[in-house]
Design a protein around this motif. Structure first.
Motif, PDB file in Angstrom:
ATOM      1  N   LEU A   1       0.822  -1.205   0.000  1.00  0.00           N
ATOM      2  CA  LEU A   1       0.000   0.000   0.000  1.00  0.00           C
ATOM      3  C   LEU A   1       0.858   1.258   0.000  1.00  0.00           C
ATOM      4  O   LEU A   1       0.596   2.224  -0.720  1.00  0.00           O
ATOM      5  CB  LEU A   1      -0.933  -0.008   1.203  1.00  0.00           C
ATOM      6  CG  LEU A   1      -1.859   1.203   1.354  1.00  0.00           C
ATOM      7  CD1 LEU A   1      -2.792   1.318   0.163  1.00  0.00           C
ATOM      8  CD2 LEU A   1      -2.653   1.103   2.655  1.00  0.00           C
ATOM      9  N   MET A   2       1.919   1.245   0.820  1.00  0.00           N
ATOM     10  CA  MET A   2       2.811   2.397   0.885  1.00  0.00           C
ATOM     11  C   MET A   2       3.489   2.643  -0.470  1.00  0.00           C
ATOM     12  O   MET A   2       3.595   3.779  -0.930  1.00  0.00           O
ATOM     13  CB  MET A   2       3.853   2.186   1.985  1.00  0.00           C
ATOM     14  CG  MET A   2       4.753   3.378   2.238  1.00  0.00           C
ATOM     15  SD  MET A   2       5.932   3.064   3.578  1.00  0.00           S
ATOM     16  CE  MET A   2       4.781   2.760   4.936  1.00  0.00           C
ATOM     17  N   LEU A   3       3.940   1.551  -1.077  1.00  0.00           N
ATOM     18  CA  LEU A   3       4.587   1.703  -2.383  1.00  0.00           C
ATOM     19  C   LEU A   3       3.611   2.236  -3.434  1.00  0.00           C
ATOM     20  O   LEU A   3       3.971   3.091  -4.262  1.00  0.00           O
ATOM     21  CB  LEU A   3       5.155   0.353  -2.833  1.00  0.00           C
ATOM     22  CG  LEU A   3       6.373  -0.166  -2.060  1.00  0.00           C
ATOM     23  CD1 LEU A   3       6.763  -1.562  -2.549  1.00  0.00           C
ATOM     24  CD2 LEU A   3       7.556   0.794  -2.226  1.00  0.00           C
ATOM     25  N   SER A   4       2.370   1.741  -3.407  1.00  0.00           N
ATOM     26  CA  SER A   4       1.385   2.213  -4.384  1.00  0.00           C
ATOM     27  C   SER A   4       1.049   3.686  -4.172  1.00  0.00           C
ATOM     28  O   SER A   4       0.882   4.446  -5.134  1.00  0.00           O
ATOM     29  CB  SER A   4       0.113   1.363  -4.316  1.00  0.00           C
ATOM     30  OG  SER A   4      -0.512   1.497  -3.057  1.00  0.00           O
ATOM     31  N   VAL A   5       0.960   4.112  -2.882  1.00  0.00           N
ATOM     32  CA  VAL A   5       0.691   5.523  -2.596  1.00  0.00           C
ATOM     33  C   VAL A   5       1.831   6.403  -3.097  1.00  0.00           C
ATOM     34  O   VAL A   5       1.624   7.451  -3.710  1.00  0.00           O
ATOM     35  CB  VAL A   5       0.452   5.729  -1.089  1.00  0.00           C
ATOM     36  CG1 VAL A   5       0.449   7.217  -0.742  1.00  0.00           C
ATOM     37  CG2 VAL A   5      -0.853   5.087  -0.671  1.00  0.00           C
TER      38      VAL A   5
ATOM     39  N   MET B   1       4.029   5.713  -5.443  1.00  0.00           N
ATOM     40  CA  MET B   1       4.030   5.714  -6.900  1.00  0.00           C
ATOM     41  C   MET B   1       2.887   6.570  -7.454  1.00  0.00           C
ATOM     42  O   MET B   1       3.046   7.286  -8.445  1.00  0.00           O
ATOM     43  CB  MET B   1       3.921   4.285  -7.426  1.00  0.00           C
ATOM     44  CG  MET B   1       5.141   3.413  -7.136  1.00  0.00           C
ATOM     45  SD  MET B   1       4.955   1.729  -7.760  1.00  0.00           S
ATOM     46  CE  MET B   1       4.849   2.049  -9.523  1.00  0.00           C
ATOM     47  N   GLY B   2       1.708   6.510  -6.783  1.00  0.00           N
ATOM     48  CA  GLY B   2       0.573   7.325  -7.219  1.00  0.00           C
ATOM     49  C   GLY B   2       0.857   8.806  -7.078  1.00  0.00           C
ATOM     50  O   GLY B   2       0.552   9.603  -7.974  1.00  0.00           O
TER      51      GLY B   2
ATOM     52  N   ASN C   1       3.587  14.141 -11.833  1.00  0.00           N
ATOM     53  CA  ASN C   1       4.009  14.201 -13.230  1.00  0.00           C
ATOM     54  C   ASN C   1       2.832  14.487 -14.187  1.00  0.00           C
ATOM     55  O   ASN C   1       3.028  15.066 -15.244  1.00  0.00           O
ATOM     56  CB  ASN C   1       4.682  12.880 -13.630  1.00  0.00           C
ATOM     57  CG  ASN C   1       6.096  12.752 -13.093  1.00  0.00           C
ATOM     58  OD1 ASN C   1       7.054  13.209 -13.708  1.00  0.00           O
ATOM     59  ND2 ASN C   1       6.226  12.153 -11.913  1.00  0.00           N
ATOM     60  N   ILE C   2       1.641  14.054 -13.796  1.00  0.00           N
ATOM     61  CA  ILE C   2       0.476  14.248 -14.677  1.00  0.00           C
ATOM     62  C   ILE C   2      -0.077  15.666 -14.568  1.00  0.00           C
ATOM     63  O   ILE C   2      -0.540  16.234 -15.561  1.00  0.00           O
ATOM     64  CB  ILE C   2      -0.617  13.207 -14.337  1.00  0.00           C
ATOM     65  CG1 ILE C   2      -0.159  11.813 -14.765  1.00  0.00           C
ATOM     66  CG2 ILE C   2      -1.932  13.549 -15.016  1.00  0.00           C
ATOM     67  CD1 ILE C   2      -1.141  10.715 -14.421  1.00  0.00           C
ATOM     68  N   ARG C   3      -0.023  16.264 -13.368  1.00  0.00           N
ATOM     69  CA  ARG C   3      -0.622  17.582 -13.167  1.00  0.00           C
ATOM     70  C   ARG C   3      -0.091  18.632 -14.146  1.00  0.00           C
ATOM     71  O   ARG C   3      -0.880  19.374 -14.747  1.00  0.00           O
ATOM     72  CB  ARG C   3      -0.420  18.034 -11.720  1.00  0.00           C
ATOM     73  CG  ARG C   3      -1.179  19.322 -11.397  1.00  0.00           C
ATOM     74  CD  ARG C   3      -1.020  19.727  -9.949  1.00  0.00           C
ATOM     75  NE  ARG C   3      -1.714  18.790  -9.073  1.00  0.00           N
ATOM     76  CZ  ARG C   3      -1.128  18.017  -8.171  1.00  0.00           C
ATOM     77  NH1 ARG C   3       0.199  18.041  -8.043  1.00  0.00           N
ATOM     78  NH2 ARG C   3      -1.815  17.209  -7.390  1.00  0.00           N
ATOM     79  N   PRO C   4       1.224  18.739 -14.360  1.00  0.00           N
ATOM     80  CA  PRO C   4       1.688  19.711 -15.367  1.00  0.00           C
ATOM     81  C   PRO C   4       1.178  19.406 -16.778  1.00  0.00           C
ATOM     82  O   PRO C   4       0.927  20.328 -17.561  1.00  0.00           O
ATOM     83  CB  PRO C   4       3.224  19.584 -15.282  1.00  0.00           C
ATOM     84  CG  PRO C   4       3.498  18.995 -13.953  1.00  0.00           C
ATOM     85  CD  PRO C   4       2.350  18.098 -13.666  1.00  0.00           C
TER      86      PRO C   4
END
Length: 337
Positions: free
Chosen positions: A41-45, A47-48, A54-57
C-alpha cells in the motif's frame, strides 16, 4: 523418520518443533501478510503521488493548449515523451497563430489602404458629377448621365465603407464607443431613417415600443447600422413590397433581450439561412448573393458578436424572414445599473 532410499541404504531423520511455536504459526503468518500489505500500500501511494505530480503539469499544459497559450513542460519527468509531444504541439500552434495573425493584419491593412486610396479620387468624381448634374448650362442628357455617375459613385463609396468596416470587425480592430442605449430608441431611429430615405408606398413599417425599459451597453452608431441593414435587406429583397415589423423583447427567463425585425416577404429557403452570415465568396458560402454585394448580413452578425450578442435568422415555410438581435441579460443589467 526412517528412509530406505536408495536401495540397500537407509537414513534416519528426526524433526522436532516447539509446541508453543507451532501454535503461534497462524498469527505469525497473519502478521507477515499484514506487513506485506502495508508495504504494498505504501509503495502504491508513493508511486501514485509521483504519477500525480508528473500528470498535473501535463493537464495544465493541455488546458493552455485549448486556450492557445504557449506551453513549455519539463521533458525530464517520468512522462517526458508525452511532455515533449505537448511542447512540440504548442510550438506548432503558436507558429501558426502568429502566421495567421500576421496574415490577417496584412489583409486588414491592405483593405484599409485600398479604401483610403479609393476615397480621395472617388470624392472628386462625386463632386464633379454633382456639379454637372445641377448645372443649368449642361444639356439635359449630360445631366442625367452625371446623375448616374453620382449614384453609382455613392454605391461604390458605400461598398468601400462596408468592406472596411466588416474587415475591422472580422479581425477585432474596430473600436467600440460604448454608451447606455435604449433598445426601443434604436428601433425608432432606424425606422425613422428608413422612412426619411423615401420608403416606397409598397412597404409598411410597424414599430412595437411596449418594452421601454430595456437597455444595453454598446456602440450606438454600429447598432443602428446593424438594424438599418436588416430593414434595408427586407426592402431590397422584396421588390413586390412587404410589411416590416420591428420591436424589442425580453425572454421569459430574463436571461436575454434584444430586437426582432420581421417581414412577410418572399423569405429564404431554410437550408440557406446558415450561409447568409458568411462573407461573400467564402468557401462556406455555396450560393452567391442574389442582390447587392452580400456584406449586409455578415456585417450585422459581426456587429452583434462585437457586442457579445448573436444574430438568429428564421424563415417560415409560409414566407417572410425573421431576424433576432439577441444580447445576454448581463449586458442589459450592466447598462441599467
Amino acid at each position: 523418520m526412517v528412509v530406505g532410499y536408495p536401495k540397500n541404504s537407509h537414513g534416519k531423520f528426526q524433526f522436532s518443533w516447539d509446541a508453543e511455536w507451532v501454535r503461534s504459526v497462524p498469527w505469525r503468518l497473519g502478521l507477515l501478510l499484514i506487513i506485506n500489505a502495508a508495504v504494498a500500500l505504501m509503495l502504491s501511494v508513493l508511486m501514485g503521488l509521483r504519477m500525480v505530480r508528473n500528470i498535473r503539469p501535463l493537464v495544465t499544459g493541455i488546458r493552455k493548449l485549448a486556450r492557445e497559450e504557449p506551453v513549455r513542460l519539463d521533458e525530464r519527468s517520468l512522462l517526458g515523451d508525452l511532455a515533449g509531444s505537448i511542447n512540440a504541439a504548442s510550438a506548432i500552434l503558436q507558429e501558426k497563430n502568429a502566421a495567421l495573425k500576421a496574415r490577417d493584419e496584412a489583409r486588414s491593412n491592405w483593405i484599409a489602404g485600398i479604401s483610403h486610396d479609393i476615397r480621395t479620387p472617388l470624392s472628386m468624381i462625386l463632386g464633379y458629377a454633382s456639379e454637372l448634374e445641377e448645372s443649368p448650362e449642361v444639356p439635359e442628357e449630360h445631366r442625367r448621365q452625371a446623375g448616374v455617375i453620382r449614384r453609382q459613385g455613392e454605391k461604390l463609396r458605400s461598398l468601400v465603407s462596408d468592406l472596411n468596416l466588416v474587415s475591422m470587425l472580422e479581425y477585432d480592430m474596430q473600436p467600440l464607443r460604448r454608451e447606455r442605449v435604449r433598445l426601443t430608441s434604436l428601433a425608432r431611429q432606424a425606422a425613422a431613417d428608413l422612412l426619411n430615405d423615401g420608403l416606397d408606398g409598397r412597404f409598411a413599417i410597424e414599430l412595437d415600443a411596449s418594452e421601454e425599459d430595456l437597455w444595453i451597453t454598446g456602440d450606438r452608431k454600429l447598432l443602428l447600422r446593424a438594424i438599418g441593414n436588416l430593414l434595408q435587406n427586407s426592402v431590397n429583397h422584396n421588390p413586390q413590397g412587404c410589411r416590416i415589423a420591428i420591436g424589442a423583447f425580453r425572454s421569459e427567463d430574463r436571461t436575454r433581450c434584444g430586437l426582432v425585425v420581421r417581414d412577410d416577404g418572399r423569405g429564404v429557403p431554410r437550408e440557406r439561412l446558415a450561409e447568409l452570415t458568411e462573407l461573400p465568396y467564402s468557401s462556406n458560402r455555396k450560393h452567391p448573393p442574389r442582390q447587392g454585394h452580400g456584406l449586409g448580413l455578415p456585417m450585422v452578425d459581426r456587429i452583434l458578436k462585437a457586442h457579445r450578442g448573436r444574430l438568429l435568422l428564421d424563415s417560415p415555410e409560409g414566407g417572410g424572414l425573421t431576424a433576432v438581435l439577441e444580447f445576454p441579460a448581463e449586458e442589459a443589467h450592466a447598462a441599467g445599473s
